[in-house]
Write a protein that holds these residues in place. Structure first.
Motif, mmCIF file in Angstrom:
data_model
loop_
_atom_site.group_PDB
_atom_site.id
_atom_site.type_symbol
_atom_site.label_atom_id
_atom_site.label_comp_id
_atom_site.label_asym_id
_atom_site.label_seq_id
_atom_site.Cartn_x
_atom_site.Cartn_y
_atom_site.Cartn_z
ATOM 1 N N ARG A 1 57.920 44.707 53.069
ATOM 2 C CA ARG A 1 57.465 45.497 52.071
ATOM 3 C C ARG A 1 56.449 45.032 51.066
ATOM 4 N NH1 ARG A 1 59.956 49.694 49.802
ATOM 5 N NH2 ARG A 1 59.258 49.310 47.357
ATOM 6 N N VAL A 2 55.469 46.092 50.839
ATOM 7 C CA VAL A 2 54.231 45.990 50.682
ATOM 8 C C VAL A 2 53.964 46.301 49.115
ATOM 9 C CG1 VAL A 2 51.240 46.422 51.412
ATOM 10 C CG2 VAL A 2 53.510 45.928 53.302
ATOM 11 N N GLN A 3 53.076 45.133 48.182
ATOM 12 C CA GLN A 3 52.873 45.684 47.123
ATOM 13 C C GLN A 3 51.132 46.443 47.322
ATOM 14 O OE1 GLN A 3 56.433 45.310 44.964
ATOM 15 N NE2 GLN A 3 55.682 44.455 44.195
ATOM 16 N N PHE A 4 50.807 46.727 46.431
ATOM 17 C CA PHE A 4 49.189 46.792 45.917
ATOM 18 C C PHE A 4 49.127 47.471 45.176
ATOM 19 C CE2 PHE A 4 45.209 49.440 46.426
ATOM 20 C CZ PHE A 4 44.431 48.477 47.197
ATOM 21 N N GLU A 5 48.708 46.494 44.047
ATOM 22 C CA GLU A 5 47.848 46.463 42.677
ATOM 23 C C GLU A 5 47.063 47.361 42.937
ATOM 24 O OE1 GLU A 5 50.555 45.995 40.439
ATOM 25 O OE2 GLU A 5 52.027 45.521 41.433
ATOM 26 N N ILE A 6 46.204 48.033 41.750
ATOM 27 C CA ILE A 6 45.235 48.736 41.589
ATOM 28 C C ILE A 6 44.985 48.468 40.333
ATOM 29 C CG2 ILE A 6 44.426 51.295 40.671
ATOM 30 C CD1 ILE A 6 45.270 50.824 43.828
ATOM 31 N N SER A 7 43.152 47.881 40.135
ATOM 32 C CA SER A 7 42.842 47.687 39.017
ATOM 33 C C SER A 7 41.556 48.043 38.833
ATOM 34 C CB SER A 7 42.539 45.625 39.332
ATOM 35 O OG SER A 7 41.828 45.107 40.300
ATOM 36 N N TRP A 8 40.788 48.487 37.899
ATOM 37 C CA TRP A 8 39.732 49.322 37.705
ATOM 38 C C TRP A 8 38.602 48.041 37.857
ATOM 39 C CZ3 TRP A 8 38.430 54.263 35.618
ATOM 40 C CH2 TRP A 8 39.459 55.092 35.599
ATOM 41 N N PRO A 9 37.483 48.823 38.882
ATOM 42 C CA PRO A 9 35.954 47.533 38.924
ATOM 43 C C PRO A 9 35.706 47.183 37.555
ATOM 44 C CG PRO A 9 35.837 50.056 39.057
ATOM 45 C CD PRO A 9 36.945 50.130 38.953
ATOM 46 N N THR A 10 35.370 45.722 37.558
ATOM 47 C CA THR A 10 34.313 45.231 36.455
ATOM 48 C C THR A 10 32.890 45.562 36.451
ATOM 49 O OG1 THR A 10 33.223 43.351 38.386
ATOM 50 C CG2 THR A 10 35.834 42.928 36.966
ATOM 51 N N LYS A 11 32.500 45.426 35.354
ATOM 52 C CA LYS A 11 30.833 45.657 35.193
ATOM 53 C C LYS A 11 30.382 45.474 36.598
ATOM 54 C CE LYS A 11 27.260 46.027 32.617
ATOM 55 N NZ LYS A 11 25.777 46.076 33.265
ATOM 56 N N GLU A 12 30.658 44.340 36.972
ATOM 57 C CA GLU A 12 29.827 43.728 37.543
ATOM 58 C C GLU A 12 29.666 44.225 39.800
ATOM 59 O OE1 GLU A 12 29.803 41.040 34.312
ATOM 60 O OE2 GLU A 12 31.410 41.783 35.751
ATOM 61 N N GLU A 13 30.970 44.486 39.478
ATOM 62 C CA GLU A 13 31.426 45.288 40.949
ATOM 63 C C GLU A 13 31.008 46.596 40.919
ATOM 64 O OE1 GLU A 13 35.879 43.768 41.808
ATOM 65 O OE2 GLU A 13 35.689 44.412 40.203
ATOM 66 N N VAL A 14 30.729 47.323 39.877
ATOM 67 C CA VAL A 14 30.245 49.034 39.508
ATOM 68 C C VAL A 14 28.426 48.831 39.718
ATOM 69 C CG1 VAL A 14 29.745 50.548 37.556
ATOM 70 C CG2 VAL A 14 31.641 49.736 38.242
ATOM 71 N N ASP A 15 28.071 47.713 39.012
ATOM 72 C CA ASP A 15 26.830 47.566 39.265
ATOM 73 C C ASP A 15 25.827 47.100 41.043
ATOM 74 O OD1 ASP A 15 25.991 47.913 36.640
ATOM 75 O OD2 ASP A 15 26.219 46.238 36.214
ATOM 76 N N SER A 16 27.028 46.046 41.112
ATOM 77 C CA SER A 16 26.878 46.245 43.040
ATOM 78 C C SER A 16 26.614 47.192 43.775
ATOM 79 C CB SER A 16 28.091 45.276 43.431
ATOM 80 O OG SER A 16 27.994 45.057 44.783
ATOM 81 N N LEU A 17 27.937 47.987 43.399
ATOM 82 C CA LEU A 17 28.060 49.625 44.329
ATOM 83 C C LEU A 17 26.779 50.093 43.712
ATOM 84 C CD1 LEU A 17 29.366 52.025 45.767
ATOM 85 C CD2 LEU A 17 30.810 52.134 43.231
ATOM 86 N N LYS A 18 26.124 50.291 42.571
ATOM 87 C CA LYS A 18 25.025 51.037 42.138
ATOM 88 C C LYS A 18 23.682 50.889 43.283
ATOM 89 C CE LYS A 18 24.268 52.275 37.362
ATOM 90 N NZ LYS A 18 24.532 52.396 36.207
#
Length: 773
Positions: A705-722
């Protein structure tokens, strides 16, 4: 875990990815002939064939009602017994009532509902408003555990019109444990539809359920209309006449139309007129009428001329208005009135034409926004390749080229897959540098993306959106990969290290693999405006190495299962195209140890949510640029050009202003990230404020059994992507003719029908013929 995500995970993804619209009808429906003035709604189709003569009159005119203040969830708008309108907001615990057809609204707190919403881990799963003002709702408490059958216990509450509430015990069957939707019929009884497609009439006193109708699994539409209960699955509509208990005869014309509409946006408003049994629908293609058993769906108003054509607007309710028109309620809370005006032109007199090879939802969104401020302009979208026409890209481009040469071409061209450089060389596109500078003076944009096609000669093309090709995996697997050969070496090495692992990248077929690999390599296939046969041969050579290692453990049975899955589930596109974008299935491959590496495009908020969640839950996982034949690649989407021969330059640039606006681009349509930075930031704002949880679970073939919880990215993660986006400087688009040739011939190479050299030769010959034309 959010039950709506559990029950709807694949269809939510599908709905978001699905795009496209039916083309605006070119001929009048009903009895309206060319040049004839329509005297009744049935005679005015609102098509475009009569535009030049402009003698056709009669059109449903749209006007906005007042949006109920604070509304968070509009699932259904109903007509109450006293003639007023009612909306029950299950997420806010509020009842909205209007006595003047939506001009003003009164609010009423629903205490029993608010009490449930205030409980920890609660979710209201369905809600229904009765004609007399009574209310039914169902809910679960996720922290409350499961029942003896392993299901989360669902609870039911009924509040009568006087505000007295009580728990209801429904005697549902084990197989019907997931209640999908609930509505009250015109007879005052409660009707329920379960995930199995079984429809029941519920006795709120005894809890007894009486089966009244059965439709296909996974019902998408469930509503009431006077003496009728309407239920739709993915491909058919069933209608129950309450007074007789009979289900109306299946209607193939209605079913065909319905299946196309729900495939596009997953929502449709339907009503049946008690007076004559006529059926009306409101959806992406517009407002339609249909006589049961009739041979046609009569277009009353084209989607292009209303909010219905906006891909972000989903019609959820359709009611007859007291003024003889219609009321359409949309899921975002907007309510519009449609009243027939026999003196209005069937289409606005001024016309702006936009051409694209395929449907573009962002353009459709912009058309809706532009129309509100420019009602005098009819924006006509011309689509080169549609499901209805057997046109291929090469023929569509040839036809467009002929119209451009004749001086009768479209005002605006969406250049995705087009011979952009050829149009620039021939002086057929306007310089957009001044417009781009105007945009940047008014807002914040990703400069490297917006100016991707800048040159000394000018700036003739502007992307509205873009996708990001990435590779994700552990640092050990990612290593220092940069080139396509590096990726091939890694896949071969991983196969040798893990001979029992099913795949390395999670692909099964040549089509799937090639759809992914092209994203990081396509720019290398043309050099100085000429086809680079050597680069394509190298691409096919490395793709073959990857495929042989990737496919080594795939059995015929697994291939058959994969084919069955990808052909029975409607993704709105080829599965290969769908799978080339990072999705939950890719995350499960990593979590379940069925793949070592994810390679594909980030193109939506869901993709980033999946990636950052994977990085948090799978130890050591990170991401980098997709290894390929080109470096620092991004995939531009919705590339806009303006015809140098446009006869209405001002209107064309006014439309571009709407297209590049934050209001339009902030909508996540699964067609890429917005070039507008503020719109980009809005992609990653959790609308629930962290209250709603998302999660998925699955089991591998060996039962793990594999469980995967989804979370929204943090501001730091969005800034890193930018910051990551800021390093991308190579637009990864090529002409559709070349991409198609490499894909089709590439499949032959990967299946052993020809060598990479033979494949490159075949592609080269095709491109030589194409360029010669």
């Amino acid at each position: 875990m959010d039950r709506n995500h559990v029950r709807n995970w694949w269809k939510r993804k599908r709905a978001a990815l699905l795009s496209g619209t039916l083309a605006l009808a070119l001929a009048l429906s009903g009895c309206g002939g060319k040049g004839k003035t329509a005297e009744s709604p049935g005679e005015a189709a609102g098509g475009t064939e009569n535009y030049e003569e402009n003698t056709v009159k009669g059109r449903y005119m749209e006007s906005a009602k007042t949006i109920p203040e604070g509304i968070t969830d509009l699932e259904n708008m109903v007509r109450l017994s006293d003639g007023s309108l009612g909306i029950a907001d299950r997420k806010a615990g509020v009842l909205y009532l209007s006595k003047d057809e939506g001009e003003t609204w009164e609010t009423k707190d629903v205490s029993p509902l608010i009490d449930v919403l205030n409980q920890e881990s609660s979710e209201v799963t369905s809600i229904a408003l009765a004609p007399d003002g009574g209310l039914f709702f169902s809910y679960v408490l996720w922290a409350g555990g499961v029942d003896e059958n392993g299901n989360v216990a669902e609870q039911y509450v009924y509040m009568d019109a006087q505000g007295q509430s009580r728990e209801v015990s429904l005697k549902s069957k084990q197989e019907d444990y997931i209640l999908q939707k609930a509505v009250f019929g015109g007879d005052g009884n409660l009707y329920l539809v379960y995930l199995t497609g079984q429809v029941y009439r519920a006795d709120l006193n005894t809890g007894e359920l009486t089966g009244v109708m059965k439709i296909g699994d996974d019902p998408t539409v469930f509503t009431s209309s006077g003496d009728y209960i309407i239920c739709g699955s993915m491909d058919q509509v069933s209608i129950l006449k309450i007074s007789t208990g009979e289900v109306l005869e299946s209607d193939s014309v209605l079913n065909d139309f319905y299946s196309k509409e729900v495939a596009m946006v997953y929502n449709i408003g339907i009503l049946v007129d008690d007076a004559d049994g006529q059926i009306y629908t409101a959806s992406k293609s517009g407002l339609y009428g249909h006589v049961p058993g009739g041979s046609v769906m009569d277009e009353l108003l084209a989607g292009d001329l209303s909010n219905m054509g906006d891909p972000t607007r989903k019609a959820v309710s359709l009611l007859k208005g007291k003024d003889g028109g219609f009321l359409v309620a949309y899921s975002d809370g907007e309510i519009d009135s449609y009243i027939y005006d026999k003196d209005a032109p069937a289409v606005p007199e001024q016309q702006l034409t936009i051409y694209s090879l395929t449907e573009n939802d962002t353009v459709s969104k912009a058309v809706s926004a532009f129309r509100k401020n420019h009602p005098e302009v009819f924006v006509k979208q011309e689509i080169g390749i549609t499901d209805e026409a057997s046109m291929v890209a090469e023929d569509a481009i040839r036809n467009l080229n002929a119209s451009l040469l004749s001086g009768e071409g479209p005002d605006i061209i969406i250049l995705d897959g087009m011979p952009r450089d050829a149009y620039i060389e021939k002086g057929q596109l306007k310089d957009l540098k001044e417009f781009a500078e105007k945009l940047e003076g008014e807002g914040s944009y990703f400069k490297n993306i917006l100016h991707a096609y800048d040159s000394e000669e000018g700036l003739y093309a502007l992307p509205t959106r873009f996708a990001i090709p990435v590779a994700a995996g552990t640092k050990e697997v990612l290593g220092d990969m940069k080139t396509l050969e590096d990726l091939a070496d890694t896949v071969v090495s991983e196969r040798e290290k893990k001979p029992e692992q099913r795949t390395v990248l999670g692909t099964y077929t040549p089509e799937e693999l090639l759809a992914i690999l092209q994203n990081g390599s396509a720019p290398a296939w043309m050099k100085d405006g000429k086809f680079d046969k050597g680069a394509v041969e190298s691409y096919l050579t490395q793709a073959l190495r990857i495929y042989e290692a990737e496919h080594a453990n795939i059995t015929p049975e697994q291939e058959q299962m994969r084919e069955q899955y990808t052909t029975t589930v409607d993704f709105g596109m080829s599965y290969a195209e769908y799978n080339s974008n990072l999705n939950v299935a890719a995350a499960f491959n990593i979590m379940g140890k069925e793949a070592s590496l994810i390679v594909g495009n980030l193109n939506s908020a869901d993709g980033v949510k999946m990636l950052v969640s994977l990085m948090k839950q799978a130890q050591g996982v990170g991401y980098t640029r997709m290894p390929g034949q080109a470096e620092n690649v991004f995939c531009p989407r919705g590339i806009v050009g303006v015809n140098a021969g446009t006869k209405d330059e001002g209107t064309a640039f006014d439309f571009l202003s709407a297209l590049f606006s934050e209001d339009v681009l902030k909508s996540d349509l699964n067609d890429g990230y917005p070039v507008n930075e503020k719109a980009f930031d809005e992609f990653f704002v959790d609308p629930s404020g962290g209250k709603n949880q998302e999660g998925f679970s699955t089991s591998s073939e060996d039962g793990v059994r594999v469980q995967f919880e989804i979370s929204w990215p943090t501001k730091e993660e969005v800034d890193s992507l930018k910051e990551f986006i800021g390093t991308l400087d190579c637009p990864g688009d090529v002409e559709s003719i070349l991409k198609e040739a490499v894909s089709l011939t590439g499949e032959k190479v990967l299946t052993g029908e020809m060598t990479p050299q033979e494949g490159a030769d075949e592609i080269g010959q095709k491109m030589e013929l194409y360029f010669a034309e």
